[in-house]
Design a protein around this motif. Structure first.
Motif: not given
Length: 658
Positions: A33-46
């Motif tokens: 739809g009109d939403r954009i999604w992505w994955a994102e690495g989190r170094p501070a969360e292991g």
């Protein structure tokens, strides 16, 4: 007024903690739809991989809270791990969870909803892995690639295209999983046609890698059942790297029958048309299944990447027009995760002084809107190096592209007559490449007075198949010679101190580092991160299935070239080591396992050669945890200071063994 201090001993505002924080890199962009999604690495969360979405006029928000980790182990590098699909129940988020590798489904708009598994629990941990989820034409199933562990060896793996019922029946009854096809040993995700009458995918078999040769398959669909497939493109020396449907009767595919990844339209009637023949790479190496170098825009137009630069291809006119996505005064470099949304395209873009961020560009106006945020620790731009694109003459007459990152710190100058030490940065792969964009680990060194040059040696992508295949049966020869030629050229022109050259790299870059230190006298020392060091061991079961036959092309077929495997391996050449070496290794690495590094450490014991080995529990191939990144980077700086003759500030002293 700038202070005068030795190169390498400059005080910098860029800390190792800043570098770790900047590793929160976006990936796997998509739109629904009109939403954009992505994955994102989190170094501070292991090293957890979070899922984020952004709606127009709203700030990005995290969709799945910890402990959900949106990542999978397909090919060990991971494939596209999520999708938003329209099922009979409505829009649902489907994703793979790292901890158990199962597929989960959840209503992303239901507050507090708990994801439920729709794939069965495997008999052994991580025994099944899934990637590239998509919805079946009738909305009742999720189709994806399944990787199954069949034995105790790293190469005991098979792959199928499978269907998982949306209702979760397979979570309790494994017999509810339906196998759709298994045409090749390696498979991309299935893509049903818009009218639901056909399905497409591509695959390849050992010993080929996906950039060597793949086959694009099409089969008829009848009630969700795949008919016999036929091959419509690809072959032993043609590599399809992405395919999308272009209407009910045609496909668009990035493939390279003429030696360059160009966009082709392939009709189900057998017709094939190159939409813009050019000696440019519009595609790239498929290290992670589900990468996207192009996106359909409609009306015979496509967003494409020209070696990282965003452009629009108009198939009707055959024109390829660059999109002015200016970043920091330079053309932005886009990652292979393009997605069409509305009148534009979204993806991950970076620049010389901008960390990779999710952005949307309006193709009509050229307006670029950043959706993600820059890291809070991003330093003052004055402390960031400005990469200079250069081309150096190679030993065989071939040009060698590289990016030079000179020392950059407004507070310091080096002593008169002193030239800075330089690090040669070797990218991984080796079928990969570097771009002239901000890498904060490089800025960590340059802001302290240590120059860096990143080399696209022979074998790198972005320059056509012929350049890529310069490395065929010459790994450890061409890459070593090209990197040394660049380093020596910088020294000869007075840019770098010829007595203070070092080399660093991870994975295949770690191999080139160790191979260089044991075959040329260019460098004083080197850092090999999660490296390949013993070709014989690596080819005899010490690596994962995906790359287990990679050396057939990089070194030669076995058993005919067994001597070559032995003679080029750094573990067998420690008596020729030109200087100290630092080894950095993740203990859960299935690609370049710790036994490779330990074998070299054992060979070094008692030889009087300074060295250090740091091993990190919980890390796989590449470092994801903040504490690991900090420790590794500080150790590396201390190592260079001890060997190259400067005293770095504010880092613990690394103990070197002999």
């Amino acid at each position: 007024m700038a202070l005068i201090a030795p190169f390498g001993a400059w005080q910098s505002p860029i800390t190792a903690e800043d570098v770790a924080a900047s590793s929160r890199t976006p990936q796997w962009v998509g739109a629904h739809g009109d939403r954009i999604w992505w994955a994102e690495g989190r170094p501070a969360e292991g090293g957890r991989v979070a899922l984020v979405r952004a709606a127009p006029g709203e700030p990005p928000r995290e969709v799945l809270a910890a402990p959900w980790n949106v990542r999978n182990r397909v090919h060990e590098y991971g494939g596209r791990p999520w999708a938003v699909v329209t099922t009979a129940e409505g829009d649902r988020l489907v994703f793979t969870h790292w901890d158990d590798q199962r597929v989960y489904l959840v209503d992303p708009d239901a507050a507090g909803a708990t994801p439920r598994p729709i794939s069965p629990a495997p008999e052994r941990p991580h025994g099944h892995r899934y990637a590239e989820p998509t919805v079946s034409p009738d909305g009742s199933e999720i189709w994806c690639v399944r990787e199954s562990v069949t034995g105790d060896l790293r190469t005991d793996v098979r792959r199928d295209l499978v269907a998982l019922p949306v209702d979760g029946a397979a979570a309790e009854d494994a017999s509810a999983v339906r196998v759709l096809a298994a045409s090749h040993h390696f498979l991309s995700g299935p893509k049903p046609s818009p009218d639901g009458r056909h399905v497409a995918w591509f695959g390849w078999n050992h010993p080929a890698m996906p950039w060597d040769g793949t086959e694009l398959c099409v089969a008829e669909l009848t009630g969700g059942v795949f008919g016999p497939h036929r091959v419509v493109a690809g072959g032993p020396s043609e590599a399809v790297c992405q395919v999308e449907w272009d209407g009910p009767d045609a496909l668009c595919a990035l493939t390279d029958p003429d030696g360059w990844w160009n966009l082709h339209r392939i009709g189900l009637d057998g017709t094939v048309r190159n939409l813009h023949p050019c000696e440019e790479e519009l595609g790239g190496p498929l290290w992670q299944t589900g990468a996207r170098w192009f996106a359909r825009l409609g009306e015979d137009r496509y967003a494409v990447l020209r070696a990282g630069r965003l452009a629009v291809l108009d198939a009707a006119s055959g024109r390829l027009t660059d999109v002015d996505s200016d970043v920091d005064g330079a053309g932005g470099v886009w990652g292979a995760t393009l997605t069409a949304v509305g009148d534009g395209v979204a993806g991950v873009v970076s620049g010389p002084r901008r960390h990779p961020t999710v952005a949307r560009v309006d193709l009509a106006t050229g307006e670029l809107v950043a959706l993600g945020e820059q890291p809070s620790a991003l330093p003052d731009p004055r402390y960031l190096p400005e990469p200079v694109q250069r081309v150096f003459p190679g030993p065989d007459g071939q040009e060698i592209p590289a990016y030079v990152y000179p020392p950059a710190n407004p507070d310091y100058e080096g002593p008169g007559g002193e030239r800075p030490p330089y690090l040669v940065h070797v990218h991984g792969g080796p079928t990969g490449r570097v771009f002239g964009v901000l890498q904060l680990d490089i800025a960590y060194f340059t802001s302290r007075g240590v120059g860096v040059v990143a080399v696209n040696y022979g074998g790198s992508t972005g320059y056509g198949r012929a350049f890529r295949e310069r490395l065929r049966e010459n790994w450890g020869v061409v890459d070593v010679a090209d990197c040394a030629a660049v380093a020596e050229a910088l020294a000869a022109e007075g840019t770098a101190d010829p007595e203070r050259l070092a080399i660093r790299g991870g994975s295949a870059g770690g191999w080139t580092t160790a191979a260089s230190l044991t075959s040329v006298g260019t460098y004083r020392c080197g850092t090999a991160m999660f490296p390949i060091l013993d070709l014989t061991g690596w080819s005899e079961g010490e690596t994962h299935d995906f790359e287990s036959r990679y050396l057939d092309s990089l070194i030669g077929p076995l058993p005919e070239t067994a001597d070559r495997y032995r003679d080029r391996s750094p573990v067998n050449r420690v008596d020729r080591l030109a200087g100290p070496i630092l080894l950095l290794q993740g203990l859960e690495d299935e690609i370049c396992p710790p036994e490779q590094s330990l074998r070299l450490v054992t060979a070094l014991e008692g030889r009087g050669i300074p060295h250090a080995y740091l091993a990190f529990p919980g890390e796989q191939h590449g470092f994801r945890r903040a504490e690991t990144i900090v420790t590794a980077l500080q150790a590396e700086l201390s190592f260079y200071g001890q060997v190259l003759g400067f005293e770095p500030l504010d880092v613990p002293r690394l103990e070197l063994r002999r």
